[in-house]
Design a protein around this motif. Structure first.
Motif, PDB file in Angstrom:
ATOM      1  N   GLU A   1       0.828  -1.216   0.000  1.00  0.00           N
ATOM      2  CA  GLU A   1       0.000   0.000   0.000  1.00  0.00           C
ATOM      3  C   GLU A   1       0.855   1.257   0.000  1.00  0.00           C
ATOM      4  O   GLU A   1       0.342   2.357   0.163  1.00  0.00           O
ATOM      5  N   THR A   2       2.171   1.098  -0.172  1.00  0.00           N
ATOM      6  CA  THR A   2       3.079   2.231  -0.001  1.00  0.00           C
ATOM      7  C   THR A   2       3.915   2.503  -1.255  1.00  0.00           C
ATOM      8  O   THR A   2       4.517   1.593  -1.819  1.00  0.00           O
ATOM      9  N   ALA A   3       3.936   3.762  -1.664  1.00  0.00           N
ATOM     10  CA  ALA A   3       4.789   4.177  -2.782  1.00  0.00           C
ATOM     11  C   ALA A   3       5.985   4.943  -2.222  1.00  0.00           C
ATOM     12  O   ALA A   3       5.863   5.655  -1.228  1.00  0.00           O
ATOM     13  N   VAL A   4       7.141   4.762  -2.841  1.00  0.00           N
ATOM     14  CA  VAL A   4       8.349   5.508  -2.460  1.00  0.00           C
ATOM     15  C   VAL A   4       8.753   6.391  -3.636  1.00  0.00           C
ATOM     16  O   VAL A   4       8.912   5.913  -4.757  1.00  0.00           O
ATOM     17  N   ILE A   5       8.911   7.694  -3.374  1.00  0.00           N
ATOM     18  CA  ILE A   5       9.273   8.641  -4.429  1.00  0.00           C
ATOM     19  C   ILE A   5      10.622   9.278  -4.091  1.00  0.00           C
ATOM     20  O   ILE A   5      10.789   9.831  -3.002  1.00  0.00           O
ATOM     21  N   GLY A   6      11.578   9.193  -5.003  1.00  0.00           N
ATOM     22  CA  GLY A   6      12.885   9.789  -4.722  1.00  0.00           C
ATOM     23  C   GLY A   6      13.711   9.955  -5.985  1.00  0.00           C
ATOM     24  O   GLY A   6      13.375   9.417  -7.045  1.00  0.00           O
ATOM     25  N   ASP A   7      14.822  10.697  -5.854  1.00  0.00           N
ATOM     26  CA  ASP A   7      15.627  11.020  -7.039  1.00  0.00           C
ATOM     27  C   ASP A   7      16.888  10.167  -7.176  1.00  0.00           C
ATOM     28  O   ASP A   7      17.631  10.342  -8.136  1.00  0.00           O
ATOM     29  N   GLN A   8      17.139   9.253  -6.203  1.00  0.00           N
ATOM     30  CA  GLN A   8      18.383   8.479  -6.312  1.00  0.00           C
ATOM     31  C   GLN A   8      18.140   6.974  -6.371  1.00  0.00           C
ATOM     32  O   GLN A   8      17.439   6.412  -5.528  1.00  0.00           O
ATOM     33  N   LEU A   9      18.769   6.332  -7.341  1.00  0.00           N
ATOM     34  CA  LEU A   9      18.613   4.881  -7.515  1.00  0.00           C
ATOM     35  C   LEU A   9      19.179   4.100  -6.337  1.00  0.00           C
ATOM     36  O   LEU A   9      18.586   3.142  -5.868  1.00  0.00           O
TER      37      LEU A   9
ATOM     38  N   TYR B   1      30.073  13.634  -2.828  1.00  0.00           N
ATOM     39  CA  TYR B   1      29.889  12.180  -2.896  1.00  0.00           C
ATOM     40  C   TYR B   1      28.707  11.814  -3.809  1.00  0.00           C
ATOM     41  O   TYR B   1      28.812  10.913  -4.635  1.00  0.00           O
ATOM     42  N   THR B   2      27.621  12.562  -3.664  1.00  0.00           N
ATOM     43  CA  THR B   2      26.440  12.276  -4.494  1.00  0.00           C
ATOM     44  C   THR B   2      26.756  12.476  -5.969  1.00  0.00           C
ATOM     45  O   THR B   2      26.293  11.727  -6.829  1.00  0.00           O
ATOM     46  N   ARG B   3      27.583  13.484  -6.257  1.00  0.00           N
ATOM     47  CA  ARG B   3      27.935  13.738  -7.662  1.00  0.00           C
ATOM     48  C   ARG B   3      28.696  12.542  -8.253  1.00  0.00           C
ATOM     49  O   ARG B   3      28.508  12.196  -9.415  1.00  0.00           O
ATOM     50  N   LEU B   4      29.537  11.920  -7.425  1.00  0.00           N
ATOM     51  CA  LEU B   4      30.252  10.722  -7.884  1.00  0.00           C
ATOM     52  C   LEU B   4      29.270   9.574  -8.117  1.00  0.00           C
ATOM     53  O   LEU B   4      29.356   8.849  -9.105  1.00  0.00           O
ATOM     54  N   VAL B   5      28.331   9.445  -7.176  1.00  0.00           N
ATOM     55  CA  VAL B   5      27.324   8.381  -7.289  1.00  0.00           C
ATOM     56  C   VAL B   5      26.508   8.545  -8.569  1.00  0.00           C
ATOM     57  O   VAL B   5      26.149   7.571  -9.224  1.00  0.00           O
ATOM     58  N   ARG B   6      26.250   9.800  -8.950  1.00  0.00           N
ATOM     59  CA  ARG B   6      25.461  10.067 -10.163  1.00  0.00           C
ATOM     60  C   ARG B   6      26.112   9.469 -11.408  1.00  0.00           C
ATOM     61  O   ARG B   6      25.432   9.041 -12.323  1.00  0.00           O
TER      62      ARG B   6
END
Ligand SMILES: [Mg+2]
Length: 179
Positions: free
Chosen positions: A112-120, A147-152
């Motif tokens: 019953e739950t949706a998860v919305i986000g910008d990172q895989l 760090y996030t930029r590297l992850v991208r």
């Protein structure tokens, strides 16, 4: 790698048709904060009118909403209070714990739950591991942790590989066209 595949991909949160979520039995929505609800590190006043209207629409459809963020706890809690929604912070995604906590706050099951986000590697992986319906959105802006930029970079490679196999959903910018 299949756990990195979202069920849907929309450009922005307000492109997600609330009706589609209701139709598949979604009663609770877990949302990421930075680069999903607002540009990175911004305060609630930076939530766009479209974002606020979308949250209201989901609430009017009977859905509970909870932020799950890797950001600082006090900022996340004050953000949630400002928007009139719930929040879980302090345990990093993609661990299942923050998602389970959010579901327990909302009283919803994974189905019953949706998860919305910008990172895989945080939102989508964590949401899939928790058994939820996952929706990827395109990040608001380029400003992010180093760090996030590297992850991208890695994220883009994974996405391209999955897209080649036809295993990644198409990005939709207007939910209505697919209703
Ligand atoms: Mg984010």
């Amino acid at each position: 790698m299949s756990r990195l595949i979202p069920n849907r991909w929309y450009d922005k949160i307000w492109h997600i048709p609330v009706k589609d979520l209701a139709d598949i039995g979604i009663k609770g929505v877990i949302v990421d904060l930075d680069n999903t609800l607002v540009p990175w590190k911004k305060d609630p006043s930076h939530a766009s009118q479209e974002t606020k209207e979308w949250l209201k629409k989901a609430q009017d459809a009977g859905m509970d909403i909870c932020i799950v963020s890797n950001g600082g706890s006090s900022r996340v809690q004050s953000f949630a209070a400002e928007l009139g929604i719930k929040a879980v912070a302090g345990v990093p995604k993609p661990r299942r714990t923050p998602f389970l906590r959010a579901m327990s706050l909302m009283g919803t099951s994974p189905k019953e739950t949706a998860v919305i986000g910008d990172q895989l590697f945080t939102d989508i992986l964590g949401g899939n591991r928790a058994g939820c319906y996952t929706i990827l959105v395109t990040p608001h802006d380029e400003k992010e942790f180093f760090y996030t930029r590297l992850v991208r970079i890695l994220e883009r490679k994974v996405k391209e590989r999955l897209q080649k196999k036809g295993a990644f959903p198409e990005r939709k910018v207007n939910g209505d066209e697919n209703l």
